[in-house]
Motif scaffolding. Structure first.
Motif, PDB file in Angstrom:
ATOM      1  N   CYS A 168       0.835  -1.204   0.000  1.00  0.00           N
ATOM      2  CA  CYS A 168       0.000   0.000   0.000  1.00  0.00           C
ATOM      3  C   CYS A 168       0.868   1.251   0.000  1.00  0.00           C
ATOM      4  O   CYS A 168       1.784   1.385   0.816  1.00  0.00           O
ATOM      5  N   GLU A 169       0.576   2.161  -0.920  1.00  0.00           N
ATOM      6  CA  GLU A 169       1.330   3.420  -1.012  1.00  0.00           C
ATOM      7  C   GLU A 169       1.100   4.318   0.195  1.00  0.00           C
ATOM      8  O   GLU A 169       1.947   5.129   0.534  1.00  0.00           O
ATOM      9  N   LYS A 170      -0.074   4.203   0.823  1.00  0.00           N
ATOM     10  CA  LYS A 170      -0.424   5.093   1.936  1.00  0.00           C
ATOM     11  C   LYS A 170       0.052   4.570   3.284  1.00  0.00           C
ATOM     12  O   LYS A 170       0.528   5.334   4.105  1.00  0.00           O
ATOM     13  N   THR A 171      -0.110   3.269   3.515  1.00  0.00           N
ATOM     14  CA  THR A 171       0.166   2.721   4.842  1.00  0.00           C
ATOM     15  C   THR A 171       1.410   1.848   4.906  1.00  0.00           C
ATOM     16  O   THR A 171       1.908   1.580   5.995  1.00  0.00           O
ATOM     17  N   GLY A 172       1.897   1.352   3.781  1.00  0.00           N
ATOM     18  CA  GLY A 172       3.043   0.457   3.764  1.00  0.00           C
ATOM     19  C   GLY A 172       2.681  -0.983   4.089  1.00  0.00           C
ATOM     20  O   GLY A 172       3.556  -1.847   4.144  1.00  0.00           O
TER      21      GLY A 172
END
Length: 189
Positions: A86-90
């Protein structure tokens, strides 16, 4: 690990390129076809229909090109080892989500959070910047317009109001004791 997704993305990429090429050939053939020599005798509705179809075809092509770009980006992520993160949360994106949408860049939760953040009216940005204070009785004798119908659809709106979320029950309605209120109560007696 992601070989099945790489194969699916590659197959989708080939199919979209084929569609774009077919559309380009169709459009080129259509453009080379002289059709009507003059638009003078055509009905305006015919012209509108043709314009609609051209606009629709352009929008579809733009969607294909956008999807092609998403596929290319997903293939790059597979190559550099960041696919499925995920780009937002990793966090890892669940395989179920990737099977449904192999170009996904975020988890469902991160996407929903992002959408909720942008799903609010633009006016709220200004409203939340107002200085603190009591705005319940903003209209009194001094600030009421002289014309009691200015800006109101119904007479009651000149002295009744609700909050930013609209009507939430009769206990949430505010009464503004202004000259319109006095006039209304005097007329009711």
């Amino acid at each position: 690990m992601y070989e099945e997704f790489k194969q699916q993305l590659t197959d989708d990429r080939k199919a979209i390129i084929k569609r774009i090429e077919q559309e380009a050939t169709y459009t080129e053939d259509k453009m080379n076809d002289p059709g009507e020599l003059s638009h003078y005798d055509n009905h305006p509705a015919d012209e509108g229909t043709e314009l609609y179809f051209r606009g629709r075809d352009m929008a579809i092509r733009q969607q294909w090109e956008k999807h092609l770009q998403e596929i290319d980006e997903a293939l790059k992520r597979i190559e550099n080892g960041t696919y499925g993160i995920c780009e937002k949360t990793g966090e890892n994106i669940p395989l179920e989500r990737l099977r449904v949408q192999p170009t996904a860049t975020t988890t469902v939760e991160a996407r929903e959070k992002e959408e909720r953040a942008t799903d609010r009216p633009v006016e709220e940005e200004v409203l939340f910047e107002l200085p603190e204070g009591d705005y319940n009785n903003y209209m009194d004798e001094d600030t009421s317009p002289d014309d009691d119908t200015t800006g109101y659809t119904e007479e009651l709106e000149s002295f009744l109001s609700t909050g930013l979320n609209g009507y939430e029950g009769s206990d949430k309605v505010a009464f503004h004791r202004n000259k319109q209120y006095k006039r209304y109560t005097e007329e009711q007696e």
